[in-house]
Motif scaffolding. Structure first.
Motif, PDB file in Angstrom:
ATOM      1  N   PRO A   1       1.234   3.739  -2.271  1.00 22.19           N
ATOM      2  CA  PRO A   1       0.585   5.006  -2.653  1.00 22.19           C
ATOM      3  C   PRO A   1      -0.233   5.620  -1.530  1.00 22.19           C
ATOM      4  N   SER A   2      -0.999   4.795  -0.803  1.00 25.37           N
ATOM      5  CA  SER A   2      -1.856   5.353   0.243  1.00 25.37           C
ATOM      6  C   SER A   2      -1.068   5.748   1.489  1.00 25.37           C
TER       7      SER A   2
ATOM      8  N   GLN B   1      -3.470   9.982  -4.874  1.00 25.04           N
ATOM      9  CA  GLN B   1      -4.268   8.832  -4.447  1.00 25.04           C
ATOM     10  C   GLN B   1      -5.620   9.216  -3.854  1.00 25.04           C
ATOM     11  N   LYS B   2      -5.681  10.365  -3.181  1.00 22.23           N
ATOM     12  CA  LYS B   2      -6.938  10.784  -2.560  1.00 22.23           C
ATOM     13  C   LYS B   2      -7.648  11.867  -3.366  1.00 22.23           C
TER      14      LYS B   2
ATOM     15  N   ASN C   1      -1.114   2.549 -14.240  1.00 23.26           N
ATOM     16  CA  ASN C   1      -0.859   3.526 -13.178  1.00 23.26           C
ATOM     17  C   ASN C   1      -1.249   4.923 -13.639  1.00 23.26           C
TER      18      ASN C   1
ATOM     19  N   ASN D   1       1.891   8.505  -0.412  1.00 25.12           N
ATOM     20  CA  ASN D   1       1.488   9.431  -1.473  1.00 25.12           C
ATOM     21  C   ASN D   1       2.526   9.516  -2.592  1.00 25.12           C
TER      22      ASN D   1
ATOM     23  N   ARG E   1      -5.785   0.885 -10.270  1.00 27.54           N
ATOM     24  CA  ARG E   1      -4.744  -0.013 -10.767  1.00 27.54           C
ATOM     25  C   ARG E   1      -5.271  -1.445 -10.885  1.00 27.54           C
TER      26      ARG E   1
ATOM     27  N   SER F   1       3.984   7.121  -6.208  1.00 28.70           N
ATOM     28  CA  SER F   1       3.631   6.046  -7.131  1.00 28.70           C
ATOM     29  C   SER F   1       4.863   5.235  -7.484  1.00 28.70           C
TER      30      SER F   1
ATOM     31  N   THR G   1     -12.279   8.704  -5.467  1.00 26.30           N
ATOM     32  CA  THR G   1     -10.828   8.884  -5.419  1.00 26.30           C
ATOM     33  C   THR G   1     -10.157   7.723  -6.144  1.00 26.30           C
ATOM     34  N   ILE G   2      -8.879   7.914  -6.492  1.00 27.71           N
ATOM     35  CA  ILE G   2      -8.135   6.869  -7.186  1.00 27.71           C
ATOM     36  C   ILE G   2      -8.042   5.619  -6.317  1.00 27.71           C
ATOM     37  N   ILE G   3      -7.908   5.818  -5.006  1.00 29.47           N
ATOM     38  CA  ILE G   3      -7.838   4.665  -4.095  1.00 29.47           C
ATOM     39  C   ILE G   3      -9.184   3.936  -4.069  1.00 29.47           C
TER      40      ILE G   3
ATOM     41  N   SER H   1       0.826  -1.230   0.000  1.00 24.81           N
ATOM     42  CA  SER H   1       0.000   0.000   0.000  1.00 24.81           C
ATOM     43  C   SER H   1       0.852   1.269   0.000  1.00 24.81           C
TER      44      SER H   1
END
Length: 618
Positions: free
Chosen positions: A255-256, A377-378, A361, A259, A355, A261, A348-350, A253
């Protein structure tokens, strides 16, 4: 004054309408949710009965819209629309004038039978590709492309307002409109649009943001890297004892938590004493980190430093760091645009599991000509956002089949070259032709013809299954129409429509039917700039009908005025989904729509006020 005198049914209806319109204009709440809240408010205040409130969901208009979305999905899914449009547009060669006229004609023709949003989604990558190959700026064509999709009101099924005025005429005892009743009107609109836009687009849209020789070229891979400033990738090696070894990127995890990539992972293959080769793989959720791997990351320096410190990573200096961030043999980058009815909007992307869902990505987001390259991500995704994506060429190409969510326009030359005729395209063409014949000859009711065609698209395999058919339905539009229909009923039953139409007749009637027609047309046109064309048509159709009846003239020119004015809204990028969809792709600003769209909208209104009574006498 007693409260009963203030809160009359008519006043309550107008208050609900005003509040709903405010939410429609703000755009902060989904339009279908606003419509449903308005419907419930009308029921809870006893303005309409529950049966009247739910009548919209059984309306033939709503059922036809559902069927038309499925039919359009079959036409797009089989590649029929893309094949026809690309072959016709190739006729333009390198002529800018020919290409402009063909873009307008082809887009309007396809939009006459299927969703205008879907039409723009199919046409956009083809038009960009052909413009680039002819060394012409795509900006010249993308806004006219969006406008032409709205001008394709050549048939009864072209837009919801067409269906709405036909039902209003039937409801009041007049003959329903035939399948091609709109053709003369649509041809005039298209002719005016081509002439006016040819000059306006040449004046205001020909200038590109790029200078020099690059102004006339398309976006190459290096252009995309330049545009998103994608040159500062960080290479990080893992220590021998790293707790990341043996875990997948999904488990980590990164990215989360940080923050940043992880875009690729460099893995050692065929290692020997004398030779060590490195294989660069796309960082997917199932990518497992192994000893000796180098993580290629992108993000803010502060976030990267925290990641390096907490995971005890080592910064690897790469020779020749610069533009060539990938070898672009197996791994590539491209741009995609978020569709208005995409399930990604407002997520959000999350939350969207981007992915996992698409196996690519997101490296950057472009919104209103501003670029966001970190802390993605958010970030909530919006309709019309341009995303810079990275993945294998195979995964990027597969996004071309996900047009319900994304439009792939990165690398347009290569994408356009992939246009092929699917083996089901002839079947989709036959189904569409038979549907049109059934509607023209009235062998069966129009709604039955459309629903039959929709079912046949699934049975014959033009759509793989019912799940795919449902995905092609823009449920937001369907619920919006069904939810706003009771508002029109309340408008009529409480006398609000009568008072507004009476005011129009009293104020403009003495100057003749042309003045009244102008009032109806421009009233509809102004309101459409702030709320959806469907909601506007539902509100103004009964007003136009009563105004014509009160004045003792034929309602047909007034009904057509409502439908045309509701569809011909060009002065705002947010008035229609196609307008919003091309905004990022063409790098347009709000003022571009004012400069080009507002004069066109005014000229179109003046011409229609003169032409409609000639086609449909008072």
């Amino acid at each position: 004054m007693a409260l009963n005198d203030i809160f009359t049914p008519m006043n309550i209806t107008l208050i609900i309408l005003f509040v709903s319109s405010a939410f429609f204009m703000s755009g902060k709440v989904r339009s279908d949710l606003v419509a449903m809240c308005a419907l419930l408010a009308l029921v809870l205040t006893n303005i309409i009965t529950p049966v009247e409130a739910l009548s919209g969901f059984s309306s033939s208009i709503v059922l036809m819209m559902v069927g038309l979305f499925i039919v359009g999905g079959g036409i797009f899914r089989t590649g029929l629309a893309k094949l026809i449009s690309s072959k016709i547009l190739r006729l333009a060669g390198n002529s800018e004038s020919k290409l402009f006229v063909l873009v307008m004609l082809v887009t309007a023709s396809i939009g006459a039978f299927v969703s205008n949003t879907g039409t723009v989604a199919v046409m956009m990558p083809i038009v960009v590709s052909i413009a680039v190959s002819a060394n012409i700026s795509p900006r010249r064509f993308l806004m006219p492309l969006a406008f032409a999709s709205s001008m394709g009101i050549l048939t009864l099924i072209a837009t919801p307002p067409n269906l709405i005025i036909s039902e209003e005429l039937q409801k009041n005892g007049y003959d329903a409109l035939s399948f091609f009743s709109f053709t003369p009107v649509g041809l005039i609109c298209l002719g005016i649009g081509i002439i006016v836009l040819y000059f306006l687009s040449k004046i205001f849209l020909s200038k590109d943001d790029r200078d020099g020789d690059e102004k006339r070229k398309g976006k190459t891979l290096d252009d995309l890297a330049d545009e998103y400033q994608l040159h500062k990738l960080t290479h990080l090696s893992l220590p021998e004892h790293s707790d990341m070894v043996g875990k997948s990127l999904r488990e980590l995890s990164i990215p989360s938590l940080y923050n940043i990539s992880v875009v690729t992972v460099e893995k050692i293959v065929n290692a020997s004493r004398f030779n060590k080769s490195v294989n660069e793989v796309v960082a997917g959720p199932n990518t497992v980190i192994e000893r000796g791997d180098i993580l290629v990351c992108y993000g803010k320096k502060s976030n990267l430093n925290r990641f390096i410190e907490e995971k005890e990573l080592t910064l690897v200096e790469k020779e020749g760091a610069g533009k060539d961030i990938f070898d672009f043999k197996d791994i590539g980058i491209a741009e995609v645009f978020i569709m208005p009815n995409s399930k990604l909007v407002n997520r959000t992307i999350i939350d969207a599991h981007f992915r996992d869902e698409f196996n690519v990505n997101i490296l950057g987001i472009q919104r209103n000509n501003e670029y966001k390259m970190s802390d993605l991500q958010k970030e909530k995704l919006h309709s019309g956002d341009a995303l810079l994506i990275q993945g294998t060429w195979g995964d990027i190409a597969s996004l071309g089949n996900r047009q319900e969510d994304l439009v792939l326009v990165g690398q347009p030359l290569e994408e356009a070259a992939k246009v092929t005729l699917d083996h089901k395209a002839p079947v989709a063409a036959i189904i569409m032709v038979l549907m049109v014949i059934a509607m023209v000859t009235n062998i069966v009711a129009p709604v039955i013809a459309v629903l039959t065609a929709a079912v046949m698209m699934v049975i014959t395999g033009c759509l793989r299954n019912m799940e795919e058919a449902y995905k092609n339905i823009n449920w937001e539009s369907v619920v919006l129409i069904a939810g706003m229909m009771p508002m029109a009923v309340a408008f009529e039953q409480t006398g609000a429509a009568g008072i507004i139409s009476g005011t129009l007749v009293g104020g403009l009637g003495p100057y003749g039917p042309y003045a009244l027609l102008a009032g109806i047309y421009f009233g509809t046109s102004i309101l459409t700039m702030f709320i959806s064309n469907t909601a506007t048509a539902l509100l103004f159709a009964p007003i136009g009908m009563q105004a014509a009846v009160n004045m003792g003239v034929s309602p047909y020119p007034f009904m057509f005025a409502v439908a045309v004015a509701a569809s011909m809204c060009f002065a705002s990028p947010f008035s229609t989904a196609p307008n919003a969809l091309v905004m990022s792709a063409g790098k347009y600003k709000f003022m571009d729509y004012i400069k080009v769209g507002l004069p066109l909208q005014i000229i179109m209104g003046i011409v229609m006020i003169i032409a409609l009574p000639l086609l449909f006498p008072f």
